[in-house]
Design an enzyme around this catalytic site. Structure first.
Site, PDB file in Angstrom:
ATOM      1  N   LYS A  22      34.645  45.244  37.397  1.00 44.33           N
ATOM      2  CA  LYS A  22      33.458  44.479  36.978  1.00 44.33           C
ATOM      3  C   LYS A  22      32.634  45.258  35.960  1.00 44.33           C
ATOM      4  O   LYS A  22      32.228  44.721  34.934  1.00 44.33           O
ATOM      5  CB  LYS A  22      32.598  44.179  38.216  1.00 44.33           C
ATOM      6  N   ASN A  23      32.367  46.532  36.252  1.00 47.81           N
ATOM      7  CA  ASN A  23      31.449  47.292  35.410  1.00 47.81           C
ATOM      8  C   ASN A  23      32.061  47.717  34.075  1.00 47.81           C
ATOM      9  O   ASN A  23      31.358  48.225  33.204  1.00 47.81           O
ATOM     10  CB  ASN A  23      30.905  48.506  36.174  1.00 47.81           C
ATOM     11  N   CYS A 117      14.519  46.021  41.454  1.00 45.25           N
ATOM     12  CA  CYS A 117      15.872  46.131  41.995  1.00 45.25           C
ATOM     13  C   CYS A 117      15.808  46.887  43.313  1.00 45.25           C
ATOM     14  O   CYS A 117      15.078  47.865  43.447  1.00 45.25           O
ATOM     15  CB  CYS A 117      16.741  46.878  41.011  1.00 45.25           C
ATOM     16  N   ARG A 122      14.726  50.879  38.044  1.00 44.19           N
ATOM     17  CA  ARG A 122      15.820  50.985  37.074  1.00 44.19           C
ATOM     18  C   ARG A 122      15.260  50.682  35.683  1.00 44.19           C
ATOM     19  O   ARG A 122      15.419  49.588  35.152  1.00 44.19           O
ATOM     20  CB  ARG A 122      16.962  50.023  37.447  1.00 44.19           C
ATOM     21  N   ASP A 308      27.886  54.431  43.605  1.00 44.35           N
ATOM     22  CA  ASP A 308      28.361  53.125  44.079  1.00 44.35           C
ATOM     23  C   ASP A 308      29.311  53.234  45.285  1.00 44.35           C
ATOM     24  O   ASP A 308      29.753  52.215  45.811  1.00 44.35           O
ATOM     25  CB  ASP A 308      29.046  52.357  42.936  1.00 44.35           C
ATOM     26  N   ARG A 400      29.048  39.286  44.141  1.00 42.75           N
ATOM     27  CA  ARG A 400      28.770  39.811  42.804  1.00 42.75           C
ATOM     28  C   ARG A 400      29.819  40.830  42.383  1.00 42.75           C
ATOM     29  O   ARG A 400      30.000  41.051  41.187  1.00 42.75           O
ATOM     30  CB  ARG A 400      27.399  40.497  42.769  1.00 42.75           C
TER      31      ARG A 400
HETATM   32  C1  EPZ Z   1      25.696  51.176  36.083  1.00 42.28           C
HETATM   33  O1  EPZ Z   1      24.346  50.724  36.078  1.00 42.28           O
HETATM   34  C2  EPZ Z   1      26.421  50.312  37.087  1.00 42.28           C
HETATM   35  N1  EPZ Z   1      26.307  48.916  36.675  1.00 42.28           N
HETATM   36  C3  EPZ Z   1      25.838  50.520  38.476  1.00 42.28           C
HETATM   37  O2  EPZ Z   1      26.627  49.792  39.391  1.00 42.28           O
HETATM   38  C4  EPZ Z   1      25.920  52.004  38.835  1.00 42.28           C
HETATM   39  O3  EPZ Z   1      25.290  52.215  40.072  1.00 42.28           O
HETATM   40  C5  EPZ Z   1      25.227  52.847  37.746  1.00 42.28           C
HETATM   41  O4  EPZ Z   1      25.805  52.534  36.450  1.00 42.28           O
HETATM   42  C6  EPZ Z   1      25.361  54.336  37.977  1.00 42.28           C
HETATM   43  O5  EPZ Z   1      26.718  54.686  38.006  1.00 42.28           O
HETATM   44  C7  EPZ Z   1      27.071  48.444  35.689  1.00 42.28           C
HETATM   45  O6  EPZ Z   1      27.869  49.135  35.099  1.00 42.28           O
HETATM   46  C8  EPZ Z   1      26.944  47.004  35.352  1.00 42.28           C
HETATM   47  P1  EPZ Z   1      22.547  53.870  34.608  1.00 42.28           P
HETATM   48  P2  EPZ Z   1      23.362  51.177  34.929  1.00 42.28           P
HETATM   49  O7  EPZ Z   1      21.818  53.390  33.395  1.00 42.28           O
HETATM   50  O8  EPZ Z   1      24.102  51.313  33.660  1.00 42.28           O
HETATM   51  C9  EPZ Z   1      18.245  55.895  35.087  1.00 42.28           C
HETATM   52  C10 EPZ Z   1      27.069  48.348  41.173  1.00 42.28           C
HETATM   53  O9  EPZ Z   1      26.845  48.418  42.416  1.00 42.28           O
HETATM   54  N2  EPZ Z   1      17.916  55.204  33.827  1.00 42.28           N
HETATM   55  O10 EPZ Z   1      23.729  54.743  34.422  1.00 42.28           O
HETATM   56  O11 EPZ Z   1      22.188  50.264  34.975  1.00 42.28           O
HETATM   57  C11 EPZ Z   1      18.474  54.930  36.233  1.00 42.28           C
HETATM   58  O12 EPZ Z   1      17.251  54.515  36.817  1.00 42.28           O
HETATM   59  C12 EPZ Z   1      26.020  48.751  40.172  1.00 42.28           C
HETATM   60  O13 EPZ Z   1      28.134  47.915  40.702  1.00 42.28           O
HETATM   61  C13 EPZ Z   1      16.730  55.519  33.184  1.00 42.28           C
HETATM   62  O14 EPZ Z   1      15.953  56.361  33.637  1.00 42.28           O
HETATM   63  O15 EPZ Z   1      22.945  52.597  35.481  1.00 42.28           O
HETATM   64  C14 EPZ Z   1      19.351  55.759  37.140  1.00 42.28           C
HETATM   65  O16 EPZ Z   1      18.564  56.642  37.867  1.00 42.28           O
HETATM   66  C15 EPZ Z   1      24.693  49.044  40.784  1.00 42.28           C
HETATM   67  N3  EPZ Z   1      16.440  54.866  32.022  1.00 42.28           N
HETATM   68  C16 EPZ Z   1      20.227  56.552  36.156  1.00 42.28           C
HETATM   69  O17 EPZ Z   1      19.486  56.543  34.935  1.00 42.28           O
HETATM   70  C17 EPZ Z   1      17.292  53.932  31.470  1.00 42.28           C
HETATM   71  O18 EPZ Z   1      16.972  53.395  30.401  1.00 42.28           O
HETATM   72  C18 EPZ Z   1      21.613  55.963  35.910  1.00 42.28           C
HETATM   73  O19 EPZ Z   1      21.509  54.582  35.568  1.00 42.28           O
HETATM   74  C19 EPZ Z   1      18.489  53.640  32.135  1.00 42.28           C
HETATM   75  C20 EPZ Z   1      18.779  54.291  33.318  1.00 42.28           C
END
Ligand code: EPZ
Length: 424
Positions: A22-23, A117, A122, A308, A400
């Site tokens: 999915k991701n 969320c 996030r 995850d 999802r």
């Molecule tokens: C991806 O989310 C995945 N989703 C998430 O999977 C997964 O948990 C996450 O990566 C971490 O591996 C998809 O790929 C669709 P990040 P993403 O931006 O890209 C912080 C699931 O269960 N951050 O890598 O949104 C954030 O708060 C889902 O399948 C900022 O601070 O995650 C977090 O602490 C849930 N500022 C860290 O970075 C930003 O602008 C990593 O988030 C963006 C993120």
């Protein structure tokens, strides 16, 4: 709302096919918006998040739909609208991935800010910082991101954040930088396999990306990308969830179509606990010889232990005698499942960003509530070993991200069924 009912006690045995990721599929779908024509994406899982992305695409004027069981056709020739409304974006945060492609194709984008969320704050600051680094002007107004770019221009962008790298921000930058004038260097890029897969598809479309999978990615912008056909990588989180399910039930399973090299951190921890892991080509197997030992786990960006899989691992560790510690470094508040696992008899307490699991208590079935996608999976895994009946409510979260989970677990010998709303 449907429920899932499990009668615990059956060890899982048999073989299971891993679905597409999915991701990885979501950013690849977003990339298809960059080419004025018909792209074909294979091995896309049939999931609610994918359907949400298709709804957003249709709203943008894109023709798209399924042409095979797992094949999507996306024809972005008539992409005309630049707005992704709150009504759709609030259903899935990954909708924000259309920002980069809309800027690249139309020079403007209006995308709702994703809401709160359950797994913690996030923010999207890194997405916006990345796009600004490509000369886009970004404003936040009335709950929307309004972005404009006369001409996107390559630049040097640092994307490291408080919690490490960001998968989504790296993807958004790659998408926009692929059609920006000149060279972009992304430093502090996320190294996840899903980022490599996105770069693979963009390169197939005529993009010029080097270094994906490392923290430093270089993108030579091109004038135009062409439509392409691509196969999505297998879902490492789904694969990991089934391996943990086999470990928790004391069974033996073989996964087909997986990538063991994407699961090194999980496999290492499972081996440290005493599980026997086999890797042979696209097959990954797990069996148990006797009891397991407690371990420490720290979630980190790839190649660290994936956040995850944290909840599912917590379910497993709650059945392993001794004290295990889980430290969550990616989403320090992603612990909503603790209270529900404790309702099943686990003994887990929270000390700041660390969960202390006093394992080995007998789990017994109860009614529990799923809070997010991976928490739902963890509750199902706990239900597989809990004595008696476990009912997991709010299973729409599961739809999802796990394709045919009830069917796959049933084929492995689990006593599990979905109760449709009218049956409850
Ligand atoms: C991806 O989310 C995945 N989703 C998430 O999977 C997964 O948990 C996450 O990566 C971490 O591996 C998809 O790929 C669709 P990040 P993403 O931006 O890209 C912080 C699931 O269960 N951050 O890598 O949104 C954030 O708060 C889902 O399948 C900022 O601070 O995650 C977090 O602490 C849930 N500022 C860290 O970075 C930003 O602008 C990593 O988030 C963006 C993120």
């Amino acid at each position: 709302m449907d429920n899932i009912e499990i009668i615990g006690g059956n060890p899982l045995r048999g073989e299971v096919e891993v679905s597409g990721a999915k991701n990885a599929a979501l950013p690849i779908m977003a990339a298809a918006l960059l080419a004025p024509g018909k792209s074909v994406i294979n091995r896309v899982p049939r999931l609610r998040d994918i359907e949400t992305m298709l709804q957003i695409f249709r709203h943008l004027g894109v023709r798209c739909g399924w042409t095979g069981p797992h094949t999507l056709e996306i024809d972005a020739a008539d992409l005309s609208d630049c707005a992704a409304p709150y009504e759709l974006v609030r259903k899935m945060r990954a909708s924000v991935l259309v920002l980069g492609p809309l800027l690249g194709r139309l020079g403007k984008a209006r995308v709702s800010i994703p809401g709160g969320c359950v797994i913690g704050p996030r923010p999207i600051d890194l997405h916006l910082k990345g796009l600004e680094g490509l000369s886009a002007q970004v404003e936040i107004e009335h709950g929307y991101i309004n972005a404009r770019a006369g001409n996107l221009k390559g630049g040097e962008i640092y994307l490291g954040g408080r919690f490490g790298s960001s998968v989504g921000a790296t993807c958004n930058c790659l998408l926009a930088a692929s059609v920006a004038a000149g060279t972009t260097t992304i430093v502090g890029a996320a190294c996840e396999p899903e980022v490599i897969d996105l770069a693979g598809f963009l390169n197939q479309m005529g993009g010029r990306i080097a270094g994906a999978g490392s923290p430093r990615i270089t993108v030579e912008g091109v004038k135009e990308l062409r439509p392409a056909e691509y196969n999505v990588i297998p879902d490492r989180i789904e694969a990991g969830t089934y391996l943990i399910a086999a470990a928790i039930t004391g069974g033996e399973i073989v996964l087909h179509g997986g990538r063991a090299d994407h699961l090194d951190a999980l496999l290492e921890r499972l081996q440290a606990m005493g599980a026997v892991i086999g890797r042979e080509g696209e097959k990954i197997s797990l069996r148990r010889e006797g009891g397991l030992s407690p371990v420490e786990i720290t979630t980190l960006p790839y190649p660290g232990f994936p956040t995850d899989l944290q909840a599912q691992m917590m379910a497993l560790l709650s059945t392993v005698p001794g004290i295990s510690v889980i430290i969550e470094k990616v989403y320090p508040e992603r612990f909503m499942h603790i209270a529900e696992l404790n309702r099943l008899g686990a003994e887990i307490s929270l000390e700041g960003p660390a969960a202390i699991v006093r394992g080995g208590r007998k789990l017994s079935g109860a009614e529990v509530m799923a809070s997010d996608l991976r928490a739902s999976a963890a509750l199902i895994l706990a239900g597989l070993v809990a004595e008696g009946r476990t009912t997991v409510r709010r299973v729409y979260h599961l739809d999802r991200g796990y394709e045919n989970m009830v069917e796959k677990l049933t084929a492995l010998g689990a006593a599990i069924r979905r109760l449709e709303e009218q049956d409850i």
